[in-house]
Design a protein around this motif. Structure first.
Motif, PDB file in Angstrom:
ATOM      1  N   ALA A 158       1.060  -1.091  -0.216  1.00 22.43           N
ATOM      2  CA  ALA A 158      -0.204   0.441  -0.216  1.00 22.43           C
ATOM      3  C   ALA A 158       0.568   0.967  -0.060  1.00 22.43           C
ATOM      4  CB  ALA A 158      -1.269  -0.287   1.293  1.00 22.43           C
ATOM      5  N   ARG A 159       2.166   1.385   0.473  1.00 25.65           N
ATOM      6  CA  ARG A 159       2.794   2.590   1.007  1.00 25.65           C
ATOM      7  C   ARG A 159       3.223   2.942  -0.850  1.00 25.65           C
ATOM      8  NH1 ARG A 159       6.228   0.884   5.248  1.00 25.65           N
ATOM      9  NH2 ARG A 159       4.065   1.369   6.291  1.00 25.65           N
ATOM     10  N   ARG A 160       3.787   1.648  -1.614  1.00 27.84           N
ATOM     11  CA  ARG A 160       4.550   1.833  -1.881  1.00 27.84           C
ATOM     12  C   ARG A 160       3.322   1.904  -3.266  1.00 27.84           C
ATOM     13  NH1 ARG A 160       7.862  -3.492  -1.933  1.00 27.84           N
ATOM     14  NH2 ARG A 160       6.140  -4.290  -2.150  1.00 27.84           N
ATOM     15  N   MET A 161       2.634   1.958  -3.624  1.00 24.75           N
ATOM     16  CA  MET A 161       1.083   1.949  -4.151  1.00 24.75           C
ATOM     17  C   MET A 161       0.792   3.919  -4.300  1.00 24.75           C
ATOM     18  SD  MET A 161      -1.563  -1.133  -5.010  1.00 24.75           S
ATOM     19  CE  MET A 161      -3.210   0.472  -4.119  1.00 24.75           C
ATOM     20  N   LEU A 162       0.810   4.337  -3.423  1.00 22.81           N
ATOM     21  CA  LEU A 162       0.832   5.288  -2.969  1.00 22.81           C
ATOM     22  C   LEU A 162       1.861   6.844  -3.320  1.00 22.81           C
ATOM     23  CD1 LEU A 162      -0.902   5.326   0.970  1.00 22.81           C
ATOM     24  CD2 LEU A 162      -1.976   5.587  -1.274  1.00 22.81           C
ATOM     25  N   GLU A 163       3.042   5.827  -3.059  1.00 23.04           N
ATOM     26  CA  GLU A 163       3.948   6.992  -3.231  1.00 23.04           C
ATOM     27  C   GLU A 163       4.069   6.710  -5.492  1.00 23.04           C
ATOM     28  OE1 GLU A 163       7.290   4.646  -1.874  1.00 23.04           O
ATOM     29  OE2 GLU A 163       7.156   5.858   0.425  1.00 23.04           O
ATOM     30  N   GLN A 164       3.683   6.319  -6.063  1.00 23.81           N
ATOM     31  CA  GLN A 164       3.826   6.031  -7.578  1.00 23.81           C
ATOM     32  C   GLN A 164       3.367   7.709  -7.876  1.00 23.81           C
ATOM     33  OE1 GLN A 164       0.739   2.826  -8.661  1.00 23.81           O
ATOM     34  NE2 GLN A 164       2.092   1.670  -8.197  1.00 23.81           N
ATOM     35  N   ASP A 165       3.320   8.640  -9.021  1.00 22.20           N
ATOM     36  CA  ASP A 165       3.150   9.241  -9.220  1.00 22.20           C
ATOM     37  C   ASP A 165       1.869   9.879 -10.035  1.00 22.20           C
ATOM     38  OD1 ASP A 165       6.254  10.649  -8.841  1.00 22.20           O
ATOM     39  OD2 ASP A 165       6.541  10.003 -10.903  1.00 22.20           O
ATOM     40  N   ASP A 166       0.862   8.574 -10.710  1.00 22.78           N
ATOM     41  CA  ASP A 166       0.280   8.848 -10.925  1.00 22.78           C
ATOM     42  C   ASP A 166      -1.231   8.866  -9.395  1.00 22.78           C
ATOM     43  OD1 ASP A 166       0.436   5.673 -10.882  1.00 22.78           O
ATOM     44  OD2 ASP A 166      -0.806   5.273 -11.931  1.00 22.78           O
ATOM     45  N   VAL A 167      -0.554   7.699  -8.353  1.00 21.11           N
ATOM     46  CA  VAL A 167      -1.330   8.060  -7.806  1.00 21.11           C
ATOM     47  C   VAL A 167      -1.212   9.395  -6.842  1.00 21.11           C
ATOM     48  CG1 VAL A 167      -2.265   6.295  -5.247  1.00 21.11           C
ATOM     49  CG2 VAL A 167      -1.607   5.147  -7.427  1.00 21.11           C
ATOM     50  N   ARG A 168      -0.453   9.682  -6.374  1.00 23.93           N
ATOM     51  CA  ARG A 168      -0.080  11.127  -6.237  1.00 23.93           C
ATOM     52  C   ARG A 168      -1.127  11.998  -6.796  1.00 23.93           C
ATOM     53  NH1 ARG A 168       6.336  12.017  -4.916  1.00 23.93           N
ATOM     54  NH2 ARG A 168       5.457   9.627  -5.518  1.00 23.93           N
ATOM     55  N   ARG A 169      -0.510  11.886  -7.892  1.00 23.56           N
ATOM     56  CA  ARG A 169      -1.819  12.940  -8.317  1.00 23.56           C
ATOM     57  C   ARG A 169      -2.675  13.468  -8.420  1.00 23.56           C
ATOM     58  NH1 ARG A 169       1.558  11.980 -12.593  1.00 23.56           N
ATOM     59  NH2 ARG A 169       0.640  10.792 -13.462  1.00 23.56           N
ATOM     60  N   ASP A 170      -3.700  11.744  -8.627  1.00 25.44           N
ATOM     61  CA  ASP A 170      -5.103  11.698  -8.240  1.00 25.44           C
ATOM     62  C   ASP A 170      -5.581  11.827  -6.654  1.00 25.44           C
ATOM     63  OD1 ASP A 170      -5.494  11.277 -10.423  1.00 25.44           O
ATOM     64  OD2 ASP A 170      -5.202   8.691  -9.947  1.00 25.44           O
ATOM     65  N   LEU A 171      -4.472  12.189  -5.747  1.00 30.26           N
ATOM     66  CA  LEU A 171      -4.802  12.405  -4.235  1.00 30.26           C
ATOM     67  C   LEU A 171      -5.049  13.727  -4.510  1.00 30.26           C
ATOM     68  CD1 LEU A 171      -2.961   9.606  -2.674  1.00 30.26           C
ATOM     69  CD2 LEU A 171      -5.679   9.294  -2.826  1.00 30.26           C
ATOM     70  N   GLU A 172      -3.822  14.549  -4.957  1.00 32.96           N
ATOM     71  CA  GLU A 172      -3.611  15.558  -4.477  1.00 32.96           C
ATOM     72  C   GLU A 172      -5.038  16.519  -4.807  1.00 32.96           C
ATOM     73  OE1 GLU A 172      -0.320  16.769  -6.466  1.00 32.96           O
ATOM     74  OE2 GLU A 172       1.005  15.133  -4.590  1.00 32.96           O
ATOM     75  N   LYS A 173      -6.122  16.049  -5.933  1.00 31.05           N
ATOM     76  CA  LYS A 173      -7.096  16.949  -6.568  1.00 31.05           C
ATOM     77  C   LYS A 173      -7.860  16.770  -6.043  1.00 31.05           C
ATOM     78  CE  LYS A 173      -5.893  15.332 -11.397  1.00 31.05           C
ATOM     79  NZ  LYS A 173      -6.120  14.193 -12.415  1.00 31.05           N
TER      80      LYS A 173
END
Length: 134
Positions: A119-134
């Protein structure tokens, strides 16, 4: 609330308070026994083993301990050592806890840490981070 509805509420999918309480007592006792080296097996006493959780069956006759060796190395070997010593561990836990019936012990690898790391690795992915910041 009628009696039928009350029984359905108590027979829910999760463990009962008694199962949770006994499971936690077994977890603490098992962790303590393994940490102190109370078992008469030098191979087992040489290892540091984390006991993450213990789940009990509804009748408290079976307890499944989720374990992981320190550093995650030699997982299959640890399961074999614990299985080889489960009779002695069962006697020790039954004696320390004063349970009417000492549960049969089963051991499984604790994969909680692996899932957390994934889960930590997934949250560190650029595309996931971008989605979370929206």
């Amino acid at each position: 609330m009628n009696l039928m509805a009350k029984n359905k509420f108590h027979d829910g999918p999760g463990p009962s308070q008694r199962q949770l309480r006994v499971g936690e007592l077994i977890r603490r006792t098992l962790a303590e026994v393994l940490a102190r080296g109370d078992v008469h097996d030098p191979d087992l006493n040489r290892l540091s083993i984390t006991v993450g959780e213990v789940r009990t069956s509804p009748d408290l006759r079976v307890a499944t301990a989720f374990v992981l060796p320190l550093g995650g190395q030699g997982q299959e070997g640890v399961l074999k050592l614990l299985a080889r010593n489960k009779g002695e561990l069962r006697r020790i836990i039954g004696k320390k806890l004063g349970l009417k019936f000492s549960p049969e012990l089963r051991f499984q690898l604790d994969e909680t840490f692996d899932r957390l790391e994934e889960a930590r690795r997934m949250l560190e992915q650029d595309d996931v981070r971008r989605d979370l910041e929206k």
